[in-house]
Design a protein around this motif. Structure first.
Motif, mmCIF file in Angstrom:
data_model
loop_
_atom_site.group_PDB
_atom_site.id
_atom_site.type_symbol
_atom_site.label_atom_id
_atom_site.label_comp_id
_atom_site.label_asym_id
_atom_site.label_seq_id
_atom_site.Cartn_x
_atom_site.Cartn_y
_atom_site.Cartn_z
ATOM 1 N N PRO A 96 0.818 -1.219 0.000
ATOM 2 C CA PRO A 96 0.000 0.000 0.000
ATOM 3 C C PRO A 96 0.855 1.274 0.000
ATOM 4 N N GLY A 97 0.518 2.164 -0.930
ATOM 5 C CA GLY A 97 1.169 3.464 -0.982
ATOM 6 C C GLY A 97 2.536 3.490 -1.616
ATOM 7 N N VAL A 98 3.042 2.351 -2.080
ATOM 8 C CA VAL A 98 4.388 2.278 -2.660
ATOM 9 C C VAL A 98 4.300 2.436 -4.173
ATOM 10 N N GLU A 99 5.160 3.295 -4.733
ATOM 11 C CA GLU A 99 5.253 3.479 -6.180
ATOM 12 C C GLU A 99 6.431 2.676 -6.723
ATOM 13 N N TYR A 100 6.227 2.082 -7.879
ATOM 14 C CA TYR A 100 7.255 1.253 -8.496
ATOM 15 C C TYR A 100 7.632 1.848 -9.849
ATOM 16 N N PHE A 101 8.939 1.996 -10.071
ATOM 17 C CA PHE A 101 9.446 2.529 -11.328
ATOM 18 C C PHE A 101 10.522 1.599 -11.881
ATOM 19 N N LEU A 102 10.588 1.551 -13.197
ATOM 20 C CA LEU A 102 11.679 0.885 -13.893
ATOM 21 C C LEU A 102 12.561 1.958 -14.508
ATOM 22 N N ASN A 103 13.832 1.975 -14.128
ATOM 23 C CA ASN A 103 14.797 2.919 -14.680
ATOM 24 C C ASN A 103 15.725 2.187 -15.642
ATOM 25 N N LEU A 104 15.869 2.734 -16.852
ATOM 26 C CA LEU A 104 16.769 2.182 -17.869
ATOM 27 C C LEU A 104 17.865 3.199 -18.162
ATOM 28 N N SER A 105 19.109 2.726 -18.198
ATOM 29 C CA SER A 105 20.242 3.607 -18.459
ATOM 30 C C SER A 105 21.157 2.962 -19.492
ATOM 31 N N PHE A 106 21.352 3.652 -20.623
ATOM 32 C CA PHE A 106 22.233 3.176 -21.695
ATOM 33 C C PHE A 106 23.591 3.862 -21.535
ATOM 34 N N ARG A 107 24.654 3.065 -21.446
ATOM 35 C CA ARG A 107 25.973 3.605 -21.129
ATOM 36 C C ARG A 107 27.041 3.071 -22.076
ATOM 37 N N ARG A 108 28.114 3.834 -22.193
ATOM 38 C CA ARG A 108 29.227 3.435 -23.056
ATOM 39 C C ARG A 108 30.016 2.302 -22.410
ATOM 40 N N ARG A 145 2.765 -0.684 -12.719
ATOM 41 C CA ARG A 145 1.486 -0.834 -12.066
ATOM 42 C C ARG A 145 1.323 -2.297 -11.641
ATOM 43 N N PRO A 146 0.429 -2.616 -10.729
ATOM 44 C CA PRO A 146 -0.596 -1.711 -10.198
ATOM 45 C C PRO A 146 -0.107 -0.922 -8.992
ATOM 46 N N TYR A 147 -0.900 0.084 -8.617
ATOM 47 C CA TYR A 147 -0.653 0.872 -7.421
ATOM 48 C C TYR A 147 -1.765 0.594 -6.421
ATOM 49 N N GLN A 148 -1.408 0.264 -5.213
ATOM 50 C CA GLN A 148 -2.394 -0.037 -4.177
ATOM 51 C C GLN A 148 -2.458 1.126 -3.199
ATOM 52 N N PRO A 149 -3.597 1.795 -3.080
ATOM 53 C CA PRO A 149 -3.688 2.963 -2.196
ATOM 54 C C PRO A 149 -3.604 2.573 -0.725
ATOM 55 N N VAL A 150 -3.272 3.565 0.090
ATOM 56 C CA VAL A 150 -3.184 3.376 1.532
ATOM 57 C C VAL A 150 -4.572 3.552 2.139
#
Length: 507
Positions: free
Chosen positions: A156-168, A189-194
């Protein structure tokens, strides 16, 4: 010029959709200024308007219009340019399955000189991470990349992100090994509210309502509202006073170079003193229950004789939900530069952390290049010293922001759901030259013994088409209409929990 480069992503979207278009020509690369010093030895960048005998025509600070300072140090606008111009595009083919289409925008280079670093973040903490080394994608071609993201069981209340980084993979002339050439971020997603907190589970409150102020006392805290100004004049938590004054309604920003170029300081000047010149009509305090006190402040805003109401709902644990409602009395008024509030804190609250876009400055029309994350720095480091002082240091899509002193006591502001935020050891007036643009410099700013915290619904975009007339694009402006927004002020110490943990409580 100055705080600019707004709506660049919008232009780039059109350019990439239409093969007959090309772009990327920004005027200029570098601020054209000369190193100078005051009589006291303080360094600054001098510009055209600083030279010549009296009555010599000049364009003031014109040609201080680069993406970097004269010594090639970076303006924070450059991160937007880097992100918009990046030569790798990513789109989800199946986000839940971790399948992505990677597009190589280079004209001649295969992407085999890069590797992909990925991470799944939960409120800024890494849940899973990995590296993809094989990116064999020819110029102007696309390839599919599958990432083992794993299954997320949302809390509950936690946001999830995927970060992609292209590097040399290796260094090249002027570019070091592991240099990031492109990045992307996707909300998962999904997002579960508090679940809302039951106010009855919190401590009891005592309301003392006199002719001059309404004071609410609870365990470990006392908050007082001045009934003349409608502002908080004291907010004491664990013996520490968190607030000097405010929050005050605010509709103004210090004009940027683009603003001066299009006459904003004249056209929108009705909003400059609209908040500070408000007339408080009534302050009504009501003990709603043992655990909740509500204080309604009703005011009249001189701009168009508008209605403004601020409601403070104080809860038993010291939480204060601040709700603002604006209703215009007249509609034939210019757009608002800003719709928000200013809170003034003692100078000791100089450590800032936030969950939102960053780490660098970003705005409504210039936030493509700022990823959502948890960031920390000093209040002074939020300030960006544009050669001519002007609006600076804003952060958007802020979930929460916390200001603390060196003892770990502080004030947390939680957006309901999002805020635009900035904090300075200066006031807006310090950055504002008034109705006529003058030859001011960074040395004219004198750091104050306070912190001003701007908690805004939104601030209009900075624009960027040119600096001699073009206005902010309409979709990034605040036309006169009814507005409302909410945020929570939460006193805390480092023994209560982290700002992230404390931000989860909702009513």
């Amino acid at each position: 010029m100055g705080n600019s480069v707004g709506n660049l992503q919008d232009y780039w979207d059109v350019i990439e959709r239409n093969r007959q278009l090309q772009g990327g020509f920004i005027w200029d690369w570098v601020d054209q200024g000369l190193h100078a010093e005051t009589d006291d030895g303080d360094p600054y960048w001098a510009y055209g308007g600083d030279f010549g005998p009296p009555e010599t025509p000049s364009d003031e600070n014109f040609l201080a219009n680069g993406l970097v300072f004269p010594d090639r140090q970076l303006h924070e606008t450059i991160w937007e340019v880097k992100k918009v111009y990046q030569y790798v595009g990513v789109s989800p083919a199946d986000l839940a399955a971790g399948r992505f289409e990677v597009h190589n925008k280079y004209d001649f280079l295969n992407l085999d000189f890069t590797y992909l670093q990925w991470a799944v973040l939960a409120d800024g903490d890494t849940l899973a991470a990995g590296v993809v080394d094989a990116l064999d994608i020819d110029p102007h071609r696309s390839g599919i990349v599958d990432l083992p993201l794993g299954k997320i069981s949302p809390l509950p209340g936690v946001e999830y992100f995927l970060n992609l980084s292209f590097r040399r993979k290796s260094a090249a002339p002027l570019v070091p090994e592991n240099h990031e050439i492109a990045w992307e971020q996707f909300a998962l997603r999904p997002y579960q509210p508090v679940a809302p907190t039951d106010p009855a589970s919190l401590g009891t409150l005592r309301l003392q309502d006199t002719g001059s102020r309404a004071t609410v006392e609870g365990e470990n805290f006392t908050i007082s509202i001045d009934k003349t100004s409608g502002e908080i004049d004291s907010f004491v938590y664990l013996g520490t006073d968190l607030v000097r004054a405010g929050p005050v309604p605010n509709f103004w920003r210090a004009p940027t170079d683009n603003d001066f170029g299009n006459g904003m300081q004249q056209r929108q000047r009705v909003w400059r003193e609209a908040g500070s010149a408000r007339q408080v009509q009534s302050v009504v305090a009501d003990q709603v229950s043992d655990n909740v006190v509500r204080i309604d402040v009703t005011s009249t805003i001189p701009a168009g004789d508008a209605y403004y109401r601020t409601t403070y709902s104080v809860y038993g644990d010291g939480d204060v939900v601040v709700e603002n409602r604006f209703r215009p009395g007249a509609l034939d008024l210019p757009d608002m530069p800003r719709f928000g509030m200013i809170l003034t804190l003692p100078a000791e609250f100089a450590n800032v952390a936030w969950y939102g876009r960053g780490p660098h400055e970003n705005y409504w029309d210039r936030k493509t290049g700022a990823a959502v994350g948890v960031y920390e720095m000093s209040v002074m480091d939020l300030y960006h010293p544009y050669i001519r002082p002007q609006e600076n240091g804003n952060r958007t899509d802020v979930r929460w922001v916390a200001l603390t002193n060196n003892d770990g006591v502080g004030l947390l502001a939680v957006g309901m759901p999002l805020l635009s935020m900035s904090a300075h050891h200066y006031t807006i007036d310090d950055f504002d030259e008034g109705l006529e643009k003058q030859n001011r410099h960074t040395f004219h700013l004198q750091r104050r013994d306070l912190v001003t915290l701007n908690l805004d619904y939104k601030q209009m975009g900075v624009g960027g088409d040119n600096s001699w007339g073009a206005r902010t694009h309409p979709e990034y402006t605040l036309p006169v209409k009814e507005y409302s927004y909410r945020f929570t002020l939460r006193p805390f110490s480092n023994t209560d929990g982290t700002p992230m943990e404390l931000s989860k409580r909702v009513f």
